[in-house]
Every structure is written in structure tokens, then in C-alpha cells.
Design a protein around this motif. Structure first.
Motif, PDB file in Angstrom:
ATOM      1  N   GLY A 141     103.704 -17.598  20.180  1.00 48.63           N
ATOM      2  CA  GLY A 141     102.857 -18.799  20.273  1.00 48.63           C
ATOM      3  C   GLY A 141     102.389 -19.317  18.925  1.00 48.63           C
ATOM      4  N   LYS A 246     101.084 -23.011  17.910  1.00 51.30           N
ATOM      5  CA  LYS A 246     102.368 -23.652  18.213  1.00 51.30           C
ATOM      6  C   LYS A 246     102.222 -24.821  19.207  1.00 51.30           C
ATOM      7  CE  LYS A 246     107.192 -22.630  19.158  1.00 51.30           C
ATOM      8  NZ  LYS A 246     107.347 -23.608  20.251  1.00 51.30           N
ATOM      9  N   SER A 247     101.366 -24.685  20.220  1.00 50.15           N
ATOM     10  CA  SER A 247     101.258 -25.808  21.174  1.00 50.15           C
ATOM     11  C   SER A 247     100.630 -27.006  20.489  1.00 50.15           C
ATOM     12  CB  SER A 247     100.422 -25.485  22.415  1.00 50.15           C
ATOM     13  OG  SER A 247     100.259 -24.152  22.590  1.00 50.15           O
ATOM     14  N   ASP A 250     103.474 -28.396  18.299  1.00 51.10           N
ATOM     15  CA  ASP A 250     104.537 -29.015  19.106  1.00 51.10           C
ATOM     16  C   ASP A 250     104.102 -30.363  19.690  1.00 51.10           C
ATOM     17  OD1 ASP A 250     106.245 -26.955  18.576  1.00 51.10           O
ATOM     18  OD2 ASP A 250     105.951 -25.917  20.493  1.00 51.10           O
ATOM     19  N   GLY A 251     102.803 -30.518  19.919  1.00 54.32           N
ATOM     20  CA  GLY A 251     102.297 -31.757  20.521  1.00 54.32           C
ATOM     21  C   GLY A 251     102.100 -32.882  19.510  1.00 54.32           C
TER      22      GLY A 251
END
Ligand code: 6CS
Length: 343
Positions: A141, A246-247, A250-251
Motif C-alpha cells: 500500500g 499509494k491510494s 494513485d488518485g
């Protein structure tokens, strides 16, 4: 329409468009939170400040930096990043190694060269660092932005030593990953894993006999006051990593992703300059402040006795990481050979 009216109409339209653009920019402007493990002016702080400088100069975003102790220990800031409370964290493999076993590769002694320029070149170009590690972090993550060296590890201890026998039964503080414990066991010592904030007190109260760190940190945390005998064993480098959630990453729109990677690379090069000569300067300052400090530099024969114990640690690394670690180690060694051949 006469000329005056045309000018007024164009001006009104321009102001309107400018208003829309500004409002859009403000809506997109974010405050990102970044925590690291060190004090003001230390290597990780230099990295963070330069990262911030690049982001703020090239976008409407701002970066809020939190230093060591402001949000807890290294494991705390990593948890906060994983939970999305922080956007960025600088955590060293010394701690990350407990959750990503392959990150412990940096604790196989005598794997890295001693020359700083070679080490920097390795971090810039290595496939293991720039392609394999990002995948391992992504599985956890985390978006790995950069790995970078901070300085050569130096051991501080209550009695100077020149052989593994001299380290026999010494209780040595290690960062909290099992492979570093294996290294100190192989060196003949008794490893004591402790978080950063407990090191000074443990040395002061003789709960431990010594520890390892780069010289700038020995100065920054004043460890030389309570552990004044410095021994240069040439066994490795303190390495660290700049990471994003990471989220969150990535967004982000593509432009922000590019901005972040550019800022990371900019900060890396600033750190490369900062650490050049830093260890020597910090040592001189320490020697001036304290008349208790002694410096022992092991010669090649003495280093040989410690080096002879490294294969055991390498085997331990493979046991802990399996095929994935074996492949990483193969690539790591190949990348090191490439750098060595170029120098
Ligand atoms: O030994 C430690 O725990 C600390 N050493 C350095 C060089 N940076 C932060 C780290 O946590």
C-alpha cells in the motif's frame, strides 16, 4: 460597437476568465502532510524541505512537514501514512524491514561499497532500487518515491574494539528489524532492538553498551555524550526511503504525479550534495565539543574478521525472504557490479 465599449467588454471577459481559473486552481490546491524521522537540518529534513520547495514553487499545493517526535516514533508515522492521515512518510528500511522483509537487504554487512559517489550512483541507477523495490512497497500500500543514503554507519560503544571478540556480550541497540539483529549476533554482540527515542536514555543508564548510526545523527542526538568511543567498521550505510500513501498517490491527476516524482528527484540531488563531506565535518565538531570522544578506524585485516561473518547474515536474509529476496539480492549485486565497473 465603438472602440471604448469593445475594450470594456474584453476587460470584463478577461477578469471573468481569470476569476474562473483562480477559483479552479484554489479548488485544486491542497495541503499535503509529510512526516520524517529526524531533527531540524538533518538529512531527512533537508530532503523534506527541498521536496516542499519544489512542490510549492511548481504548483498551488503546500506541504506541511512534521519532524521526529512531533507525531511519534517511526512506526507511528508509518501507521498514520497507511491510514491516510499523512500523505507522505520518510521511513528507513531499518524499521520498514519488519513489514517488508526484503528491505532488510541493507543490513547484510559489507554488501555496499564504501565510496560515497559509487553509493549515490548505485541509488540513482540500480534496477533493484528503482524497479524491484517500488513493486515490493506497492504490495504494502505504499508508493516508493526514492531510496537514498544518509551516511556511513559508525558504531559507538563504551569500550573501543578492533575485533569481534571485543564486541562479545556487548548489548548493542539495533533498529527494529530481525536481520540487523542477526548481523550483530554474527558480530558476536547481543542485539537489543529499540525505537529511536529510547536510545539516548538506554545508553545513559547502561541498559545497552552501544549502537550504530551515521555521524551526523550521533551529533544531532548527542549520542557521543553517553557513548563516546566511535569505531569505523565500514560495514554499511544508513539508507532511507521517501514514500507516499499509494491510494492517495494513485488518485492524483497525472500532472501531480509527475510533480511529485520530479520533486523527489530534485530532493535526492540536493541531499547528495548535503551529505558530501557531512560525516567528516560532524566528526570534527564532535571532537571539539567533547574530550571524551575516541576514534578507532579498523584496518583491512581487522575489517576482514568482521567481513568473514557476513555470509551467515546473507544466508539468514535468504531464509527470511525466500525466492523474492534471492532474486532481489542477485539484481542488487549485479547493479553494484555495474557501478563498480564504471568507477
Ligand atoms: O537510529 C535511528 O533510529 C535513527 N537514525 C537516523 C540516522 N535517522 C532516523 C532513525 O530513526
Amino acid at each position: 460597437m465603438n472602440t471604448i465599449k469593445k475594450i470594456i467588454r474584453r476587460s470584463v471577459i478577461s477578469v471573468f476568465i481569470l476569476g474562473i481559473v483562480t477559483a479552479t486552481n484554489l479548488a485544486n490546491a491542497a495541503t499535503w502532510r509529510y512526516a520524517h524521522e529526524e531533527n531540524k537540518g538533518d538529512v531527512q529534513d533537508v530532503y523534506a524541505q527541498r521536496f516542499k520547495e519544489y512542490i510549492e514553487k511548481n504548483s498551488d499545493h503546500t506541504l506541511q512537514i512534521y519532524r521526529f517526535g512531533e507525531l511519534g516514533e517511526s512506526d507511528d508515522i508509518m501507521e498514520q501514512t497507511k491510514a491516510g492521515i499523512l500523505n507522505f512518510v520518510n521511513q528507513s528500511p531499518g524499521f520498514t524491514g519488519a513489514q517488508i522483509p526484503e528491505a532488510q537487504i541493507f543490513f547484510i554487512p559489507y554488501l555496499m561499497p564504501t565510496d560515497l559517489n559509487m553509493v549515490l550512483e548505485f541509488f540513482r541507477n540500480s534496477t533493484a532500487i528503482n524497479e524491484d523495490f517500488p513493486k515490493l512497497y506497492a504490495d504494502n500500500g505504499l508508493k516508493l518515491l526514492n531510496m537514498y543514503p544518509e551516511g556511513e554507519m559508525v558504531i559507538t560503544v563504551d569500550e573501543a574494539f578492533t575485533s569481534p571478540e571485543g564486541l562479545e556480550n556487548k548489548k548493542m541497540r539495533v533498529m527494529t528489524n530481525p536481520l540487523l539483529s542477526a548481523t550483530y549476533s554474527a558480530f558476536g554482540a547481543i542485539p537489543v532492538p529499540l525505537p529511536t527515542g529510547e536510545v539516548y536514555g538506554a545508553l545513559q543508564t547502561s541498559m545497552i553498551n552501544g549502537q550504530e548510526n551515521p555521524i551526523f545523527w550521533i551529533e544531532s542526538e548527542k549520542l557521543y555524550e553517553v557513548s563516546p568511543n566511535l569505531v569505523y567498521t565500514s560495514h554499511g550505510w544508513f539508507t532511507t526511503a521517501a514514500i507516499a500513501n499509494k491510494s492517495f498517490y494513485d488518485g492524483l491527476p497525472g500532472g501531480d504525479k509527475t510533480l511529485i516524482q520530479e520533486a523527489a528527484d530534485y530532493a535526492f540531488e540536493k541531499v547528495a550534495v548535503h551529505i558530501t563531506g557531512l560525516a567528516g565535518q560532524a566528526l570534527e565538531r564532535i571532537k571539539k565539543i567533547s574530550d571524551k570522544v575516541t576514534v578507532t578506524r579498523l584496518n583491512d585485516t581487522q575489517i576482514g574478521a568482521f567481513k568473514a561473518r557476513a555470509p551467515n547474515v546473507e544466508e539468514e536474509f535468504i531464509k527470511m525472504t525466500g525466492d523474492s529476496g534471492k532474486e532481489l539480492l542477485r539484481q542488487f549485486k549485479k547493479d553494484l557490479k555495474n557501478v563498480q565497473n564504471q568507477h
